[in-house]
Design an enzyme around this catalytic site. Sequence first.
Site, PDB file in Angstrom:
ATOM      1  N   GLY A 188       0.700  -1.228   0.138  1.00 20.63           N
ATOM      2  CA  GLY A 188       0.091  -0.038  -0.093  1.00 20.63           C
ATOM      3  C   GLY A 188       0.958   1.425   0.189  1.00 20.63           C
ATOM      4  N   SER A 189       0.186   2.481   0.424  1.00 24.61           N
ATOM      5  CA  SER A 189       1.012   3.544   0.360  1.00 24.61           C
ATOM      6  C   SER A 189       2.181   3.846   1.520  1.00 24.61           C
ATOM      7  CB  SER A 189       0.169   4.824   0.945  1.00 24.61           C
ATOM      8  OG  SER A 189      -0.200   4.770   2.213  1.00 24.61           O
ATOM      9  N   THR A 190       3.236   4.555   0.929  1.00 28.92           N
ATOM     10  CA  THR A 190       4.257   4.563   2.046  1.00 28.92           C
ATOM     11  C   THR A 190       3.969   5.313   3.456  1.00 28.92           C
ATOM     12  OG1 THR A 190       5.841   4.817   0.227  1.00 28.92           O
ATOM     13  CG2 THR A 190       6.518   6.218   2.175  1.00 28.92           C
ATOM     14  N   CYS A 205       1.978   0.419  -8.548  1.00 26.58           N
ATOM     15  CA  CYS A 205       3.179   1.016  -7.609  1.00 26.58           C
ATOM     16  C   CYS A 205       4.468   1.032  -8.314  1.00 26.58           C
ATOM     17  CB  CYS A 205       3.233   0.074  -6.443  1.00 26.58           C
ATOM     18  SG  CYS A 205       3.163  -1.707  -6.709  1.00 26.58           S
ATOM     19  N   GLU A 224       4.318  10.508  -5.670  1.00 24.79           N
ATOM     20  CA  GLU A 224       3.432   9.321  -6.413  1.00 24.79           C
ATOM     21  C   GLU A 224       2.013   9.837  -6.635  1.00 24.79           C
ATOM     22  OE1 GLU A 224       2.973   5.609  -4.233  1.00 24.79           O
ATOM     23  OE2 GLU A 224       3.050   4.428  -6.172  1.00 24.79           O
TER      24      GLU A 224
END
Lengths: 308, 487
Positions: free
Chosen positions: B244-246, B300, B397
């Site tokens: 998932g997201s950072t 991603c 991103e």
Amino acid sequence: MRTDKEKPVSPSEIIAKSPQIDKVGVEERVARFQTRSIKNESKMQGLKMALSMIDLTTLEGKDTPGKVMQMCYKAAHLHDQFPDLPTVAAVCVYPSMVKIAHEALIGSNIQIASVATAFPSGQSTLEIKLNDTKFAVDQGATEIDMVISRGKFLSGEYNFVFDEICAVKEACGKARLKVILETGELVTLENVRKASDLAIHAGADFIKTSTGKIQPAATMQITYVMLMAIKDHFNATGKMVGMKPAGGISTAKLALHNLVMVNEILGPKWLDNQWFRFGASSLANDILMQILKTDTGLYQSADYFTID
Amino acid sequence: MKSKKTESSTSWLYSPSPESTAHISLRESYDLYINGKWEKPISGKYFDSINPANEKHLAKIAHADQADIDKAVKAARKAYDTAWSKLSGSERAKYIYRIARIMQERARELAVIESLDGGKPIRESRDIDIPLACNHFFYYAGWADKLEYAFPTRKVEALGVAGQIIPWNFPLLMAAWKIAPALATGNTVVLKPAETTSLTALKLAEIIHDAGLPPGVVNIVTGFGDTGAAIVNHPDINKIAFTGSTNVGKIIQKAIAGTSKKATLELGGKSANIIFDDAPIDQAVEGIVNGIFFNQGHVCCAGSRLYVQESVAEKVIQKLKDRIQTLYVGDPLDKNTDIGAINSKEQLQTIDKYIKIGIKEGAEIYQPACNLPKKGFYCPPTLFTNVAQSNLIVQEEIFGPVLTVQTFRTVDEVIQKANNTPFGLAAGVWTDKGSRIFNLTTKLRAGVVWANTYNKFDPSSPFGGYKESGFGREGGVHGLSAYVKLS
């Protein structure tokens, strides 16, 4: 008046500008065209378009006036039981049969294409090739399908190949010139691209994949590479060049895949038999079978379609 | 004598060719799959899942809270202690093969649901997502009885209960990436799909049920961030696997600091796609398109930063614009659609925000003319030229179909610029020179470097990041090591 872009370039300069080609990438790209789903009205439109783009062909040692006359009748009467069908674009015959075809097609819009220049090998002198061309034009050919000298191309004599195309183009006069690369003998996609660029710069009105005598002939990958050469030339100069895949396209499905590719690479301007042709002998009946199936929902057997 | 013109010389539009939805079965509401049974959430709360292509309601989905997660973890622990850890590798393999085969049998249904729920074109879910997901199960089923060969001279033990949290961009594929290696190595699983794309994970629960896995070996719990937090913070979980997201990755790492939980994190990216002047240009253009517009750019490892050598930049950008013009944007279920719907309204807002920032930063925007559907969440493919490393749209991103284009002059310059990012997930290199490819693969700090292609995946190939793109590898033998204790 010449613009800078049109200044004459040497064959070696043309070849040097031909791009690198990655075979795996080309295969992937072509596979995408083949997954397009053409249904209903767009399928019918595509099938009729494909019919109208056929160069109905007989190129055999055993061709006779009788055979050619029968094929010409078929060219103009594909399936009279079904209304509003187009005719094919042209018939394609040897020079000795041009006169027969010309007489058989008087009053129709069907073009007469003739293979010339010592077809299919091209292994003869320039003089004979030019005479061959002039003879076919004099007999009534409106389009000339020439072959390039593949041996010279493969041995790196690009000037020779280029000059020969220029000379044949001149001999054609008003007839449109299709240049057959015989891609099955050029083997690599890079060679196909280089030969396409040479032919286009030498004045080809059409570039054509194959004679039909050598396998592989008109694969989607090869046609793709040639279409990209046409596109790049159009973007650089604004000049349209036609494309004719020939040999191996015998099903309606494959013809539709080819049209999808033309549509998405060159755009709708090329979806016209002035700029795109199929060189084929058995394609027409498969398309007719599909057209009737789309209309009636039933596949007829092959016996319901004529085989001239 | 002029040949007859056909009516076609104007245009040839493809008639709609929608994939049928008649063959799928969806329930009106989905409960939590815990201990081999469908359990109602203790709180009684449900949320709606909608089709992002037309905003129509698809199903109600249970919202699990801490109490539900506790139940799921207890079931997974019990299954681990009493059933799964007692089985030999070859017995585990039989179950995993069975899952793979049932998935293959239901591939068409899974593909349609994936496109309905997530907005991705049916061509991609049919040809890429679902076959790859099946292949992951097949691949790891093969490893289950060969772990001693994967780690020679070492003793291999399972970790226990794995808590897995997956994103919305490849819902079923990510579930397969997580579940298959965990089961093969002998762990049991509590998996949470993303809230916008729960349906194929729930279908996978049905498949796992039909495959006859012992109850509790795989538990599928649905919900939002709080549900994920309950998994991360549960004391009886041995391993957290997150994609998932950072930002969320950082929260997870803080939460498990000081605990004995192992973790693998697969996070964001801003990957460089590098075109040298000797590249096969037309194929490179295809690679650029595939790199950034695959799955609407919700990837991603998307090649979102394009670097083109200056001597060919004009040509490449022109060809790219031409190519983008021919992409079909629209109904994800149409077989001819190239770019489908953005996954959610929130994500569309995020993408729009970045597009506005790009324009404000003075970048030059290019979007092709395309008729977007009136309903649903759509974004046309977007190029930004005239940008620098310092532009925000080059640094952050976006996770959408937005590409930034920069030019470079030398090899050293482009290596520096490609590495000049907090991320390091993937990169692409396009050149005709083999030696240059090897030079760049050793110098680019990215987990995956593709040469003369982009976005290619295979179960046997490890995937994972450098720097803020995370740590740990999924896929291949490397993917096994994330789920085992070696001694």
